[in-house]
Enzyme design. Structure first.
Site, mmCIF file in Angstrom:
data_model
loop_
_atom_site.group_PDB
_atom_site.id
_atom_site.type_symbol
_atom_site.label_atom_id
_atom_site.label_comp_id
_atom_site.label_asym_id
_atom_site.label_seq_id
_atom_site.Cartn_x
_atom_site.Cartn_y
_atom_site.Cartn_z
ATOM 1 N N GLU A 4 0.873 -1.171 0.000
ATOM 2 C CA GLU A 4 0.000 0.000 0.000
ATOM 3 C C GLU A 4 0.906 1.215 0.000
ATOM 4 O O GLU A 4 1.569 1.507 0.998
ATOM 5 C CB GLU A 4 -0.923 0.013 1.219
ATOM 6 C CG GLU A 4 -1.901 1.178 1.210
ATOM 7 C CD GLU A 4 -2.856 1.162 2.391
ATOM 8 O OE1 GLU A 4 -3.127 2.257 2.921
ATOM 9 O OE2 GLU A 4 -3.294 0.071 2.783
ATOM 10 N N CYS B 53 -2.649 8.399 3.649
ATOM 11 C CA CYS B 53 -2.441 8.068 2.227
ATOM 12 C C CYS B 53 -3.660 8.442 1.403
ATOM 13 O O CYS B 53 -3.539 8.941 0.288
ATOM 14 C CB CYS B 53 -2.152 6.578 2.071
ATOM 15 S SG CYS B 53 -0.654 6.010 2.885
#
Length: 481
Positions: free
Chosen positions: A250, A285
């Site tokens: 990720e 993020c």
């Protein structure tokens, strides 16, 4: 003098034993540089070798354990984790910089992951018989040692979402938390590890390049789960290629929010927009990092978001009335300040808002006030970069095709959002946007922990998940006659 540092301070875990490190570094409170929260062990390649060897040995028996036993152990561990949440909220705030509400939510979600994962395992693990003339059964098995490398921005949830499915599926793990805020996650891993056989969970801290490289190149490590920058993710891909490991990455994001002419921009909507930008001081993020507004609503959005930002109380997250804390570390603080400075020097309009709760101690922390940037174009650094801070550029567009083109004009593809009263239009745009997930009139997270949708392009390497991440750490194989 009695130390107030947590038990895990300056230690690492191998084979059920918490070992005092020879070399350590201070863990500093980002809201107050004079506050040393504890120490972090600086492990070497020798400790990595021992941890992997121990995990590989423990895998021999743990991989053969009954899934009912794994699920039961996890449920028991979840109950103990629940009991220590309250006493560790302030520790997470002090080492990470989150505000109290965000910190407590992160801790509570750890036990949720454990409970839901244990429940999901019992059904998901069952063999599947395929129809046809030949008897074929799809079965599952663990892979081996998994390396879990977790970030500093959300160390709790992002570590547990990987450690829990890894050990539930019969793998053993070597966990590498971030050096700037390892103490809370290690405190929770201490409790978790006590419910499983020695060597199932091992924890090392220290240099990412030293520990990460050793884990990525070791052939005994079969899976790597990493959350962090795209740059580091690419290095992991290169290092792991020699042994063709399974990778669950990720990575970075530069999420776009598209606001169409018919969008409802009432107070509730603006609050959602603000939360999408400023959650965890923008150190997420999947935070909104670019806003594209139809030219007919551009001035309105800037003014409303400016007003909303002006109300945000910024300060030490340990204070109950603080809504946004500091950035986590000096490197990120300097990076975001540099982005803002260079944008201003290039002629952009920098609009700063927010309320300094303690102006006299402001310089003691890594504080940046909520900031709006206007007067920039698509090629501006502040638009193309992943800011990872409380700063947002706002740009205008003239038609839907232009909005989609601008939103997709990025190497990242983590999340996106469409703000419109026309659900059909939102779905049409979602089909065109290059993102792992698209939100309608919101920009948030998936509340259901069974679900996750990794990013596209340089934002990640994996696939969508519907079973608490169990798929990432097990291989399916066919048994046939």
């Amino acid at each position: 003098m009695i130390s107030t540092h947590p038990y895990v301070s300056s230690k690492y875990l191998i084979g059920g034993k918490w070992i005092q490190a020879e070399k350590t570094a201070n863990v500093i409170n980002p809201a107050n540089h004079t506050d040393v929260v504890g120490e972090v062990a600086i492990c070497t390649k020798n400790e990595v070798e021992l941890a992997v060897e121990t995990a590989a040995k423990a895998y021999e028996s743990w991989s053969q354990s009954e899934i009912e036993d794994r699920a039961h152990r996890m449920k028991m561990a979840a109950e103990e984790i629940k009991s220590i949440v309250e006493e560790n909220v302030s520790l997470l705030v002090r080492e990470n910089g989150k505000v109290l509400v965000e910190a407590k939510k992160d801790l509570l979600r750890c036990s949720d992951i454990m409970i839901q994962g244990a429940k999901e395992l019992l059904e998901w693990w069952k063999p599947e018989n395929l129809p046809g003339n030949q008897k074929v059964q799809i079965r599952k098995r663990p892979r081996g040692v998994a390396a879990i490398i977790s970030p500093w921005n959300s160390p709790m949830i992002l570590t547990f979402k990987r450690v829990i499915p890894a050990i539930l599926t019969g793998n053993t793990v070597v966990v590498k938390p971030a050096t700037s805020c390892p103490l809370t996650i290690m405190t929770f891993l201490k409790v978790l590890a006590s419910h499983f056989p020695d060597g199932v969970i091992n924890v090392l801290t220290g240099s990412g390049s030293v520990i990460g490289d050793a884990l990525c190149t070791d052939p005994r490590v079969k899976t790597i789960a990493f959350v962090g920058s795209t740059k580091t993710g690419k290095e992991i891909i290169r290092s792991a290629s020699g042994t063709v490991k399974k990778l669950y990455l990720e990575l970075g994001g530069n999420d776009a929010a598209i606001i169409l002419p018919d969008a409802n921009l009432d107070e509730a909507a603006i609050k959602k927009l603000r939360f999408g930008v400023l959650r965890a001081a923008g150190q997420v993020c999947s935070a909104i990092k670019r806003i594209y507004v139809h030219e007919s609503r551009y001035g309105e959005v800037v003014e409303k978001l400016k007003k909303e930002f002006s109300r945000i109380r910024v300060g030490n997250g340990i204070q109950p009335d603080v809504e946004m804390g500091p950035l986590n570390n000096k490197s990120q603080f300097d990076y975001v300040n540099g982005l803002i400075k260079r944008a201003e020097e290039s002629g952009a309009n920098v609009i700063t808002g927010g309320i300094q709760l303690d102006p006299e101690s402001w310089e003691q922390g890594y504080y940046i006030l909520p900031t709006i940037i206007t007067g920039v174009d698509q090629q501006s650094e502040i638009v193309r970069a992943e800011q990872f801070g409380p700063v947002i550029p706002i740009l205008s567009f003239s038609d839907v095709d232009e909005a989609v083109r601008l939103a997709n004009d990025s190497e990242f593809g983590l999340r996106a959002s469409v703000w419109t009263e026309d659900e059909g239009m939102a779905i049409k745009l979602a089909d065109r946007l290059e993102a792992g997930a698209v939100f309608h009139n919101n920009h948030t997270i998936f509340q259901d922990l069974h679900l996750d949708f990794p990013g596209l392009k340089e934002s990640g390497l994996s696939r969508e998940v519907r079973h608490c991440g169990l798929e990432y750490f097990a291989d399916s194989y066919g048994l046939a006659n």
